[in-house]
Design a protein around this motif. Structure first.
Motif, mmCIF file in Angstrom:
data_model
loop_
_atom_site.group_PDB
_atom_site.id
_atom_site.type_symbol
_atom_site.label_atom_id
_atom_site.label_comp_id
_atom_site.label_asym_id
_atom_site.label_seq_id
_atom_site.Cartn_x
_atom_site.Cartn_y
_atom_site.Cartn_z
ATOM 1 N N ARG A 149 6.096 -0.922 14.431
ATOM 2 C CA ARG A 149 5.635 -0.277 13.194
ATOM 3 C C ARG A 149 6.838 -0.122 12.283
ATOM 4 N N TYR A 150 6.896 -0.938 11.229
ATOM 5 C CA TYR A 150 8.036 -0.910 10.308
ATOM 6 C C TYR A 150 7.832 0.169 9.252
ATOM 7 N N THR A 151 8.922 0.798 8.852
ATOM 8 C CA THR A 151 8.866 1.805 7.789
ATOM 9 C C THR A 151 9.298 1.182 6.466
ATOM 10 N N ASN A 152 9.130 1.930 5.396
ATOM 11 C CA ASN A 152 9.608 1.480 4.089
ATOM 12 C C ASN A 152 11.115 1.243 4.113
ATOM 13 N N SER A 157 2.763 -8.274 10.901
ATOM 14 C CA SER A 157 2.159 -9.270 10.002
ATOM 15 C C SER A 157 2.199 -8.802 8.546
ATOM 16 N N GLU A 158 2.133 -7.489 8.341
ATOM 17 C CA GLU A 158 2.278 -6.974 6.977
ATOM 18 C C GLU A 158 3.699 -7.231 6.465
ATOM 19 N N VAL A 159 4.642 -7.050 7.351
ATOM 20 C CA VAL A 159 6.041 -7.276 6.968
ATOM 21 C C VAL A 159 6.276 -8.763 6.685
ATOM 22 N N VAL A 160 5.629 -9.614 7.465
ATOM 23 C CA VAL A 160 5.696 -11.051 7.222
ATOM 24 C C VAL A 160 5.210 -11.357 5.805
ATOM 25 N N ALA A 161 4.057 -10.772 5.462
ATOM 26 C CA ALA A 161 3.472 -11.017 4.142
ATOM 27 C C ALA A 161 4.395 -10.505 3.037
ATOM 28 N N PHE A 162 5.054 -9.402 3.300
ATOM 29 C CA PHE A 162 5.883 -8.790 2.261
ATOM 30 C C PHE A 162 7.242 -9.467 2.104
ATOM 31 N N ASP A 205 0.863 -1.176 0.000
ATOM 32 C CA ASP A 205 0.000 0.000 0.000
ATOM 33 C C ASP A 205 0.898 1.224 0.000
ATOM 34 N N GLY A 206 0.312 2.407 0.110
ATOM 35 C CA GLY A 206 1.139 3.603 -0.048
ATOM 36 C C GLY A 206 1.684 4.142 1.261
ATOM 37 N N GLN A 207 1.712 3.297 2.270
ATOM 38 C CA GLN A 207 2.011 3.776 3.623
ATOM 39 C C GLN A 207 3.469 3.694 4.025
ATOM 40 N N ASP A 208 3.709 4.031 5.270
ATOM 41 C CA ASP A 208 5.069 3.967 5.784
ATOM 42 C C ASP A 208 5.102 3.394 7.206
ATOM 43 N N ARG A 209 3.990 2.835 7.624
ATOM 44 C CA ARG A 209 3.951 2.199 8.946
ATOM 45 C C ARG A 209 3.266 0.847 8.815
ATOM 46 N N TYR A 210 4.064 -0.215 8.850
ATOM 47 C CA TYR A 210 3.536 -1.562 8.646
ATOM 48 C C TYR A 210 3.582 -2.351 9.952
#
Lengths: 148, 148
Positions: free
Chosen positions: B67-70, B33-38, B25-30
């Motif tokens: 909260r992970y960043t890009n 679990s989002e990072v796992v998926a990515f 997505d266009g965000q900067d705070r993941y």
DNA sequence: CGCTTGCTTGGAGTGCGCTCGAAGGTCATA
DNA sequence: TATGACCTTCGAGCGCACTCCAAGCAAGCG
């Protein structure tokens, strides 16, 4: 007598292309320390390979000491190559079992090697990608880093 | 503000070539679990990377969740590439430390990457040798094996 | 409110591929 | 014959890179 014909008979250990035999000396019975010197593996590792079934039956002297043949050396060289492809030891044991079972397992062995081949190719491509990334970063350090 | 300028300032995490950012997505705070998926890494591994010092400080939500960043994602992608070159985690931690220490470590970082580059090249050559051996054996099974 | 889902921590456990140690037997040389 | 290098077995231990667990907190929902 342990080269082409035996290989063609399919009952040997390696069942691959006939490898050139001439070894450190002209013999066919090596002690474990000679094999250590030749392969770079440790004696512990060599004994362990045997225990887990990764080696064909290794001959013994009359007092029970291991005597490796040229064929054993060939097998170890091959195994070492497979190892550095990242192939798990369990898979190599499986291959060794197939070899022990004789020529009826030719198909399965070929499939195993072909699948390994695909893995190796994929691995090479991965590494090339990584190389590209490294070159980009190194390039960055060469410009930004030096003209800082 | 975290792309080119920050990279040129040399105080960011990656210090490599500016990577293109657009993410899932266009965000900067993941979330983790989002990072796992990515990344394909497990949450356990991500937390472990942080514990051993392989991650820069990861931001937290007001309730303490990561909260992970890009930029964190970029770093993880790079780390994952390094991992599959066979580089030990300890060496990557060393690199991460150098990055944290700022631009005075440019030279050492470049040397580390160049040495890694040499390792990767050597690895590729090894794999090519192994490929040749595999092709020989597969060729044997294709002829002897089929015309048996 | 209770339930589920997702996250937190520190520490313990796992699987792989060796690697080592103990206790003892064998071999070559002086 | 005695010394020292080298060999044997079996089982335990190690280092690496995760992987999992227990106990607990926070948010969203019917």
């Amino acid at each position: 007598m342990q080269t082409t014909q035996a290989v063609a008979a399919g009952q040997d250990i390696c069942s691959g292309p006939p490898p050139r035999h001439p070894r450190p000396d002209g013999q066919d019975r090596y002690t474990i320390s000679e094999v250590v010197a030749f392969t770079g593996l440790t004696a512990h590792t060599l004994r362990w390979y045997e225990r887990i079934g990764l080696m064909p039956h290794v001959d013994r002297s009359h007092t029970g000491q291991r005597r490796y043949t040229n064929r054993d050396l060939d097998w170890l060289v091959f195994v070492t190559k497979l190892r550095l492809t990242g192939m798990p030891v369990a898979d190599m044991v499986r291959y060794a079992e197939l070899v022990r079972q004789g020529e009826s397992t030719y198909d399965e062995r070929r499939e195993l090697l072909e699948s390994t081949r695909r893995d190796v190719l994929a691995r090479i491509h991965e590494l090339r990608d990584t190389l590209a990334v490294l070159d980009l970063k190194i390039g960055f350090y060469a410009t930004e880093g030096t003209t800082r």
